[in-house]
Each structure stands twice: as C-alpha cells, then as structure tokens.
Design an enzyme around this catalytic site. Structure first.
Site, PDB file in Angstrom:
ATOM      1  CB  CYS A  50      -0.709  -0.282   1.207  1.00 32.02           C
ATOM      2  SG  CYS A  50      -0.236  -0.018   2.895  1.00 32.02           S
ATOM      3  CG  ASP A  98      -0.654   3.507   4.422  1.00 38.72           C
ATOM      4  OD1 ASP A  98      -0.365   4.252   2.569  1.00 38.72           O
ATOM      5  OD2 ASP A  98      -1.415   3.590   4.060  1.00 38.72           O
ATOM      6  CB  CYS A 148      -4.720   3.845   4.828  1.00 39.93           C
ATOM      7  SG  CYS A 148      -4.955   2.995   6.197  1.00 39.93           S
ATOM      8  CB  CYS A 171      -4.242  -0.345   9.017  1.00 39.01           C
ATOM      9  SG  CYS A 171      -4.720  -0.330   7.512  1.00 39.01           S
TER      10      CYS A 171
HETATM   11 FE1  FES Z   1      -2.059  -0.099   4.391  1.00 36.36          FE
HETATM   12 FE2  FES Z   1      -3.536   1.095   5.789  1.00 36.36          FE
HETATM   13  S1  FES Z   1      -3.698   0.632   4.053  1.00 36.36           S
HETATM   14  S2  FES Z   1      -1.407   0.603   6.094  1.00 36.36           S
END
Ligand code: FES
Length: 145
Positions: free
Chosen positions: A33, A35, A59, A103
C-alpha cells in the site's frame, strides 16, 4: 464500515508529531500500500515510556491505529508495551475491516522498531523483542485472527 473509535482517532489523532532527541525511533512500511509509520519513544530511567508520538504517511486506519497504539503504550513499562499487539490495538478501536488489519500490524511493529532502536542505542537486550521487519505484510507478522 469503521467504528466510531476509528473515526474519532482518525479525525483527532492523539500524540501526532515527533519527539526531539527520542530514546528510540522506529519506521516501518508496507510495500503493497506504500504506507509508512514512524514512532518516537521517550523512555525514562525506570524503563517507563514517558511519551510516545507518531508520524504516519498512510491511510485513515493507519492514522487511527498509530494514534491508538501511542495511547496504549504511554505510561507503560517496556515489558508491558511489548504486550500491545496489533490485536490489542484493533480491539481498542472496536475492530477494523479485514482489509485494514495490516495497518494495525504496522502500528505494533513501529513500536517494536522504536524499542529495538532504544535497546541498540543503550546496548541492552529487551527480553521477547525480535528484530522488527522494515516491511510488513498481513501474513508474516502479528497475531492471527
Ligand atoms: Fe496500508 Fe492502511 S492501507 S497501512
């Protein structure tokens, strides 16, 4: 889809920012993702986490889990903080959609990474702490559901 607590921590994140001269800092990410989460710890001479702050480029669930994780470890000893798993963070937020579980893994692992940094800086070994991974996937870290 998201609990009220998730929305609250996303809209009003607790302990966002950074600590100057932290006792330990840890950064982890998820390549899928993209992040990234960074946790800063201020640990006193009795091994109590005096302060904890985070910076998250990610996110909404990543922001909410970071925020909750800082709340859960603040005031705790290192030993107690190690028990703050991704499951504990998720439960404290009244749950997360399955696609967002990773996450919470990032949040727990970022705390571990900051503790690891603290241990390395001080030449100590923290019992039960494994070397954190820099890249987190659902299937390779944390507690299963
Ligand atoms: Fe990857 Fe939230 S979508 S940390």
């Amino acid at each position: 889809m998201y609990s009220e607590k998730v929305m609250d921590h996303f809209s009003n994140p607790r302990n966002m920012g950074e600590i100057e001269n932290p006792s330990g800092v840890g950064t982890v990410g998820n390549a899928k993702c993209g992040d990234i989460m960074r946790m800063y710890l201020d640990i006193d001479e009795n091994n109590v986490i005096r302060d904890c702050k985070f910076k998250t480029f990610g996110c909404g669930a990543a922001v909410a889990t970071s925020s909750m994780a800082t709340e859960l470890v603040k005031g705790k000893t290192i030993e107690e903080a190690l028990k703050v798993t991704n499951k504990a963070v998720t439960e404290a937020l009244d749950g997360l959609p399955p696609v967002k579980v990773h996450c919470s893994l990032l949040a727990a692992e970022a705390i571990h990474a900051a503790l690891w940094d603290y241990a390395e800086k001080n030449g100590i070994v923290i019992e039960g702490l494994e070397k954190p991974k820099a890249d987190i996937h659902e299937d390779e870290a944390g507690e299963e559901y």
